[in-house]
Write a protein that holds these residues in place. Structure first.
Motif, PDB file in Angstrom:
ATOM      1  N   SER A 191      42.159  41.260  29.234  1.00 37.80           N
ATOM      2  CA  SER A 191      43.454  41.129  29.918  1.00 37.80           C
ATOM      3  C   SER A 191      43.518  39.924  30.843  1.00 37.80           C
ATOM      4  CB  SER A 191      43.748  42.398  30.727  1.00 37.80           C
ATOM      5  OG  SER A 191      44.014  43.491  29.895  1.00 37.80           O
ATOM      6  N   ILE A 192      42.472  39.703  31.606  1.00 37.26           N
ATOM      7  CA  ILE A 192      42.500  38.636  32.611  1.00 37.26           C
ATOM      8  C   ILE A 192      42.645  37.250  31.978  1.00 37.26           C
ATOM      9  CG2 ILE A 192      41.127  37.474  34.396  1.00 37.26           C
ATOM     10  CD1 ILE A 192      40.174  40.312  35.237  1.00 37.26           C
ATOM     11  N   PRO A 193      41.812  36.874  30.983  1.00 40.71           N
ATOM     12  CA  PRO A 193      42.011  35.541  30.395  1.00 40.71           C
ATOM     13  C   PRO A 193      43.350  35.401  29.675  1.00 40.71           C
ATOM     14  CG  PRO A 193      40.308  36.772  29.208  1.00 40.71           C
ATOM     15  CD  PRO A 193      40.582  37.516  30.473  1.00 40.71           C
ATOM     16  N   LEU A 194      43.862  36.494  29.093  1.00 42.71           N
ATOM     17  CA  LEU A 194      45.166  36.406  28.436  1.00 42.71           C
ATOM     18  C   LEU A 194      46.276  36.184  29.463  1.00 42.71           C
ATOM     19  CD1 LEU A 194      44.967  39.147  25.650  1.00 42.71           C
ATOM     20  CD2 LEU A 194      44.987  36.662  25.358  1.00 42.71           C
ATOM     21  N   ALA A 195      46.186  36.872  30.608  1.00 44.13           N
ATOM     22  CA  ALA A 195      47.168  36.666  31.677  1.00 44.13           C
ATOM     23  C   ALA A 195      47.083  35.238  32.205  1.00 44.13           C
ATOM     24  CB  ALA A 195      46.949  37.671  32.797  1.00 44.13           C
ATOM     25  N   GLN A 196      45.883  34.706  32.305  1.00 47.00           N
ATOM     26  CA  GLN A 196      45.716  33.329  32.757  1.00 47.00           C
ATOM     27  C   GLN A 196      46.329  32.342  31.768  1.00 47.00           C
ATOM     28  OE1 GLN A 196      41.424  33.517  33.190  1.00 47.00           O
ATOM     29  NE2 GLN A 196      41.581  33.494  35.428  1.00 47.00           N
ATOM     30  N   ASP A 197      46.406  32.742  30.504  1.00 47.15           N
ATOM     31  CA  ASP A 197      47.021  31.900  29.477  1.00 47.15           C
ATOM     32  C   ASP A 197      48.530  32.066  29.421  1.00 47.15           C
ATOM     33  OD1 ASP A 197      44.621  30.809  28.733  1.00 47.15           O
ATOM     34  OD2 ASP A 197      44.367  32.034  26.938  1.00 47.15           O
ATOM     35  N   GLY A 198      49.095  32.944  30.283  1.00 49.80           N
ATOM     36  CA  GLY A 198      50.540  33.078  30.350  1.00 49.80           C
ATOM     37  C   GLY A 198      51.136  34.287  29.665  1.00 49.80           C
ATOM     38  N   ALA A 199      50.310  35.101  29.008  1.00 48.30           N
ATOM     39  CA  ALA A 199      50.823  36.319  28.380  1.00 48.30           C
ATOM     40  C   ALA A 199      51.153  37.353  29.457  1.00 48.30           C
ATOM     41  CB  ALA A 199      49.802  36.882  27.400  1.00 48.30           C
ATOM     42  N   ILE A 200      52.039  38.280  29.126  1.00 45.35           N
ATOM     43  CA  ILE A 200      52.408  39.355  30.052  1.00 45.35           C
ATOM     44  C   ILE A 200      51.638  40.599  29.628  1.00 45.35           C
ATOM     45  CG2 ILE A 200      54.294  40.743  30.970  1.00 45.35           C
ATOM     46  CD1 ILE A 200      56.165  38.417  30.182  1.00 45.35           C
ATOM     47  N   LEU A 201      50.696  41.010  30.463  1.00 40.05           N
ATOM     48  CA  LEU A 201      49.766  42.078  30.116  1.00 40.05           C
ATOM     49  C   LEU A 201      50.114  43.408  30.744  1.00 40.05           C
ATOM     50  CD1 LEU A 201      47.136  41.833  28.322  1.00 40.05           C
ATOM     51  CD2 LEU A 201      48.114  39.661  29.069  1.00 40.05           C
ATOM     52  N   PHE A 202      50.090  44.454  29.933  1.00 44.38           N
ATOM     53  CA  PHE A 202      50.190  45.843  30.384  1.00 44.38           C
ATOM     54  C   PHE A 202      48.869  46.491  30.007  1.00 44.38           C
ATOM     55  CE2 PHE A 202      54.355  44.173  29.519  1.00 44.38           C
ATOM     56  CZ  PHE A 202      55.114  44.599  30.601  1.00 44.38           C
ATOM     57  N   SER A 203      48.027  46.692  30.997  1.00 40.56           N
ATOM     58  CA  SER A 203      46.641  47.060  30.755  1.00 40.56           C
ATOM     59  C   SER A 203      46.348  48.464  31.280  1.00 40.56           C
ATOM     60  CB  SER A 203      45.712  46.049  31.433  1.00 40.56           C
ATOM     61  OG  SER A 203      46.076  44.722  31.065  1.00 40.56           O
ATOM     62  N   SER A 204      45.799  49.300  30.419  1.00 36.50           N
ATOM     63  CA  SER A 204      45.547  50.685  30.812  1.00 36.50           C
ATOM     64  C   SER A 204      44.168  51.137  30.361  1.00 36.50           C
ATOM     65  CB  SER A 204      46.604  51.618  30.205  1.00 36.50           C
ATOM     66  OG  SER A 204      46.457  51.663  28.799  1.00 36.50           O
ATOM     67  N   ASP A 205      43.674  52.151  31.045  1.00 34.98           N
ATOM     68  CA  ASP A 205      42.392  52.738  30.683  1.00 34.98           C
ATOM     69  C   ASP A 205      42.387  54.198  31.119  1.00 34.98           C
ATOM     70  OD1 ASP A 205      39.500  51.418  29.820  1.00 34.98           O
ATOM     71  OD2 ASP A 205      39.266  53.280  30.957  1.00 34.98           O
ATOM     72  N   ILE A 206      41.622  55.017  30.434  1.00 34.43           N
ATOM     73  CA  ILE A 206      41.535  56.426  30.769  1.00 34.43           C
ATOM     74  C   ILE A 206      40.768  56.640  32.078  1.00 34.43           C
ATOM     75  CG2 ILE A 206      39.363  56.874  29.543  1.00 34.43           C
ATOM     76  CD1 ILE A 206      40.626  59.496  28.544  1.00 34.43           C
ATOM     77  N   SER A 207      39.965  55.639  32.466  1.00 34.26           N
ATOM     78  CA  SER A 207      39.139  55.736  33.667  1.00 34.26           C
ATOM     79  C   SER A 207      39.804  55.074  34.877  1.00 34.26           C
ATOM     80  CB  SER A 207      37.779  55.065  33.422  1.00 34.26           C
ATOM     81  OG  SER A 207      37.092  54.841  34.631  1.00 34.26           O
ATOM     82  N   GLU A 208      40.031  55.849  35.896  1.00 35.97           N
ATOM     83  CA  GLU A 208      40.617  55.317  37.130  1.00 35.97           C
ATOM     84  C   GLU A 208      39.726  54.252  37.745  1.00 35.97           C
ATOM     85  OE1 GLU A 208      42.257  56.972  41.464  1.00 35.97           O
ATOM     86  OE2 GLU A 208      41.493  58.356  39.947  1.00 35.97           O
ATOM     87  N   LYS A 209      38.414  54.461  37.690  1.00 35.53           N
ATOM     88  CA  LYS A 209      37.496  53.488  38.277  1.00 35.53           C
ATOM     89  C   LYS A 209      37.495  52.169  37.509  1.00 35.53           C
ATOM     90  CE  LYS A 209      34.251  56.291  40.920  1.00 35.53           C
ATOM     91  NZ  LYS A 209      32.815  56.543  41.205  1.00 35.53           N
ATOM     92  N   MET A 210      37.572  52.243  36.197  1.00 35.73           N
ATOM     93  CA  MET A 210      37.638  51.024  35.407  1.00 35.73           C
ATOM     94  C   MET A 210      38.905  50.235  35.730  1.00 35.73           C
ATOM     95  SD  MET A 210      35.123  50.302  33.349  1.00 35.73           S
ATOM     96  CE  MET A 210      33.703  51.005  32.511  1.00 35.73           C
ATOM     97  N   VAL A 211      40.021  50.935  35.831  1.00 36.58           N
ATOM     98  CA  VAL A 211      41.283  50.283  36.163  1.00 36.58           C
ATOM     99  C   VAL A 211      41.200  49.622  37.533  1.00 36.58           C
ATOM    100  CG1 VAL A 211      43.699  50.707  36.758  1.00 36.58           C
ATOM    101  CG2 VAL A 211      42.732  51.684  34.671  1.00 36.58           C
ATOM    102  N   GLY A 212      40.613  50.327  38.484  1.00 37.21           N
ATOM    103  CA  GLY A 212      40.462  49.753  39.819  1.00 37.21           C
ATOM    104  C   GLY A 212      39.617  48.498  39.810  1.00 37.21           C
ATOM    105  N   GLU A 213      38.542  48.514  39.042  1.00 40.94           N
ATOM    106  CA  GLU A 213      37.685  47.330  38.935  1.00 40.94           C
ATOM    107  C   GLU A 213      38.429  46.187  38.263  1.00 40.94           C
ATOM    108  OE1 GLU A 213      34.137  44.966  39.123  1.00 40.94           O
ATOM    109  OE2 GLU A 213      34.759  46.795  40.173  1.00 40.94           O
TER     110      GLU A 213
END
Length: 227
Positions: free
Chosen positions: A75-97
């Protein structure tokens, strides 16, 4: 173990001991040789997909759903390239990181991170990506997940999975996929033909494919586009 139990196991694992372990694997700190091998394999899969998407030359403004985003490695490199990212994960801790890593990279409003069960995702996106998630679920549930992800994809769905081949079936034991301290949840293989059949049933056809194989990491990636 049924699908619901597998999902609970995945959520609990990545919110507990698995979080610290995989945060290190997906980072750049010291890890053991097995974890280093898995890190290299996962990064190769991410880099291959980044290469595909960048080669298309239309990332700016493209809406992408990163389902099972982990700590944001894609997600991070794609956002840096200008894409609009909707990023999700089942783990709250992973999302926080992931959110913390995005902020550290100078990204505050994009990606948009959320905690979500993959099958509860809603919306419509040009591209939907799900990397290294299906390995945690048995085939019947994985196929249902693919169908749901396909319903969110306007143009393209990209999946990676551990392929079910004769050689890997012989090697397939959880302790061999994730030996010693790297052991994680149950590891499921999936037949590529079954996945392609489901994708075609959803109106998608294979455009590109790749295989990443290291000593402890095996991942087949398929890009499927609308017919």
């Amino acid at each position: 173990m049924n699908g619901t139990d597998d999902k609970t196991e995945v959520r609990d694992y990545f919110n507990a001991t698995g979080f610290d372990r995989w945060r290190r694997i997906y980072g750049d700190g010291d890890v053991n040789k097995v974890q280093l091998d898995i890190r290299a394999g996962h990064q190769q899969t991410v880099d291959t997909l980044l290469g595909w998407l960048r080669a298309d030359g239309n990332l700016s403004g493209l809406t992408i759903c990163d389902a099972g985003c982990g700590v944001g490695s894609l997600s991070i490199p794609l956002a840096q390239d200008g894409a609009i990212l909707f990023s999700s994960d089942i783990s709250e801790k992973m999302v926080g990181e992931g959110r913390e890593r995005a902020v550290a990279a100078g990204l505050r409003d994009n990606p948009t991170f959320s905690v979500s069960d993959l099958e509860e995702l809603t919306g419509s996106y040009h591209t939907v990506v799900c990397l290294d998630v299906l390995i945690h679920y048995p085939s019947d549930q994985a196929m249902d997940m693919i169908k749901h992800l396909a319903s969110l994809a306007e143009h393209r769905l990209v999946l990676s999975f551990a392929p079910k081949t004769f050689l890997l079936t012989l090697l397939k034991k959880v302790g061999e996929f994730f030996p010693g301290p790297s052991k994680t949840t149950r590891a499921y293989q999936h037949r590529e033909a079954d996945i392609i059949r489901v994708l075609e049933g959803c109106g998608l056809m294979i455009e590109r494919s790749a295989m990443t194989s290291t000593r402890f990491y095996f991942s087949r990636m398929l890009e499927a586009v609308r017919k």
